[in-house]
Design a protein around this motif. Structure first.
Motif, PDB file in Angstrom:
ATOM      1  N   HIS A 189       0.742  -1.192  -0.010  1.00  0.00           N
ATOM      2  CA  HIS A 189      -0.176   0.087  -0.111  1.00  0.00           C
ATOM      3  C   HIS A 189       0.757   1.040   0.004  1.00  0.00           C
ATOM      4  O   HIS A 189       0.345   2.143   0.381  1.00  0.00           O
ATOM      5  N   ARG A 219      -4.850 -12.482  -5.006  1.00  0.00           N
ATOM      6  CA  ARG A 219      -5.587 -12.067  -3.881  1.00  0.00           C
ATOM      7  C   ARG A 219      -6.985 -12.830  -3.926  1.00  0.00           C
ATOM      8  O   ARG A 219      -7.324 -13.544  -4.938  1.00  0.00           O
ATOM      9  N   HIS A 229      -1.285   8.571 -13.183  1.00  0.00           N
ATOM     10  CA  HIS A 229      -2.307   9.206 -12.361  1.00  0.00           C
ATOM     11  C   HIS A 229      -2.754  10.699 -13.216  1.00  0.00           C
ATOM     12  O   HIS A 229      -2.005  11.442 -13.743  1.00  0.00           O
ATOM     13  N   ILE A 231     -16.733  13.509 -20.210  1.00  0.00           N
ATOM     14  CA  ILE A 231     -16.550  12.594 -18.980  1.00  0.00           C
ATOM     15  C   ILE A 231     -15.096  11.949 -19.364  1.00  0.00           C
ATOM     16  O   ILE A 231     -14.524  11.735 -20.207  1.00  0.00           O
ATOM     17  N   VAL A 232     -14.088  11.980 -18.056  1.00  0.00           N
ATOM     18  CA  VAL A 232     -12.829  11.859 -18.125  1.00  0.00           C
ATOM     19  C   VAL A 232     -12.640  10.363 -18.154  1.00  0.00           C
ATOM     20  O   VAL A 232     -13.304   9.397 -17.183  1.00  0.00           O
ATOM     21  N   SER A 233     -12.218   9.649 -19.357  1.00  0.00           N
ATOM     22  CA  SER A 233     -12.264   8.286 -19.385  1.00  0.00           C
ATOM     23  C   SER A 233     -10.768   7.622 -19.576  1.00  0.00           C
ATOM     24  O   SER A 233      -9.954   8.202 -20.413  1.00  0.00           O
ATOM     25  N   GLN A 234     -10.326   7.153 -18.508  1.00  0.00           N
ATOM     26  CA  GLN A 234      -8.883   6.679 -18.558  1.00  0.00           C
ATOM     27  C   GLN A 234      -9.063   5.193 -19.103  1.00  0.00           C
ATOM     28  O   GLN A 234      -9.327   4.151 -18.323  1.00  0.00           O
ATOM     29  N   ARG A 236      -4.414   2.460 -17.026  1.00  0.00           N
ATOM     30  CA  ARG A 236      -3.885   2.794 -15.803  1.00  0.00           C
ATOM     31  C   ARG A 236      -2.554   2.536 -15.258  1.00  0.00           C
ATOM     32  O   ARG A 236      -1.983   3.217 -14.490  1.00  0.00           O
TER      33      ARG A 236
END
Lengths: 218, 137
Positions: free
Chosen positions: A55, A83, A111, A124-127, A130
């Motif tokens: 993390h 996981r 980011h 709309i922000v479309s990523q 990532r």
């Protein structure tokens, strides 16, 4: 580049039974491999320590000083983290020993920074992606890349080639691969009901019949 | 409503639903998602009803992804029919859901809006679900 200490114990038992017992006692089964290791070494890690390391700001991209009981210290990286699909707890970890003078391929998070101009017009922000894959020396791995979307209007996008890479880093992804785009909002289209579909089919059938009749008349 | 364009076999056997979802259990598109916590069949009507509930709430902001597709036909015998005389006709389409499966994903909205939209959607679905979000937003 962060470097974190992590202690581990070697384990002899393998398989789902011993692995479950380990997890119940707060440990996480792991495996260590790399060019300097013959085969794979089975180890167990402390679950809480592992959760803290994963993390950090760099995500899993941290250099770890692994101290296995009764063996020499090794510098490793997280290769894979498995996981639980429902609980999200760490089930198993793959650790890869790295050589400090050899380049390696890592995935670095991207980011988004700023508020896009297109948002004022309902965009709309479309990523789309990532993370991007880069090649570099272990000491040069960046925590993340910041991509400023402030000047973007609706229909505009930023690509891999728009990311400012420091010296010694090389992007392995396609330079034209889209990272983020501002898309126009889509209006909701009401789905057709069964009656509407039937009415359309009947209408098209009637039209065909009429066309046939006209042809016959001619 | 979602259904296959063509199928190789019109009628399927019912099958089992044991185990956890090994595929489609992580967020791949959006920042927020709706995850199934139990197993069950999700019909094409439920999927569509939940989608409509969400899109009406978020209006023109945000994007929604449907991560499941109903490709399993369900048959039913007509009412007041005696048993026997073969399997009934195809009535509906369903998708087999196992615990951990992501049903929907959302992006371009705040967390509060996403939570409320998924709460409304969860009321249309016959399987217990939970809200999840990406760790690093």
């Amino acid at each position: 580049m962060e470097r974190i200490n992590l202690s581990a114990k070697s384990r002899q038992e393998t398989g789902k039974g011993p692995a479950r017992r380990l997890r119940n006692s707060g440990l996480v089964p792991a495996v260590l491999y790399g060019s300097g290791i013959k085969g794979a070494v089975t180890i167990s890690l402390n679950g809480k320590e592992l959760d803290k390391i994963l993390h950090t700001a760099a995500g899993g991209n941290v250099l770890v000083n692994l101290n296995v009981e009764g063996a020499k210290n090794r510098i490793v990286m997280f290769k894979d983290v498995l996981r639980h699909p429902l609980k999200g707890s760490i089930e198993h970890v793959d650790l890869l020993e790295i050589l400090m003078d050899h380049k390696l391929t890592v995935e670095v998070p991207v980011h988004i920074v700023g508020k896009a101009a297109g948002l004022a017009f309902g965009g709309i922000v479309s990523q789309e992606h990532r993370k991007i894959r880069i090649e570099c020396l272990p000491t040069h791995i960046p925590d993340s890349f910041d991509l400023d979307v402030t000047p973007l209007g609706i229909g505009q996008s930023l690509h891999v080639k728009d990311i400012q890479l420091a010296e010694g880093l090389r992007a392995l992804d396609d330079p034209d691969m889209t990272i983020v785009s501002i898309v126009a909002p889509t209006a909701e289209v009401a789905p057709k009901t069964a009656e509407e579909v039937e009415a359309e089919l009947a209408k098209s059938f009637e039209e065909k019949e009429e066309a046939k009749k006209e042809e016959e008349k001619e | 409503m979602l259904m296959p364009k063509k199928v190789k076999f019109r009628k399927h056997q019912r099958g089992k639903r044991r185990g956890l979802a090994t595929r489609g259990a992580t967020l791949d598109f959006g920042n927020y998602g709706l995850k199934a916590t139990e197993c069950g069949w999700l019909s094409t009507r439920e999927i569509e009803a939940a989608r409509i509930a969400m899109t009406r709430f978020i209006k023109r902001g945000g994007r929604i992804w449907i991560r499941v597709f109903p490709d399993k036909p369900v048959t039913k015998k007509p009412a007041e029919t005696r048993m026997g005389s073969g399997k009934g006709g195809p009535e509906d389409w369903v998708v087999v859901i196992k615990p951990g499966r992501i049903l929907y994903e959302m992006e371009g909205v705040t967390e509060a809006i996403a939570r409320e939209a998924f709460r409304l959607a969860a009321h249309k679905i016959s399987i217990p679900t939970k809200f999840i979000q990406r760790e690093s937003i």
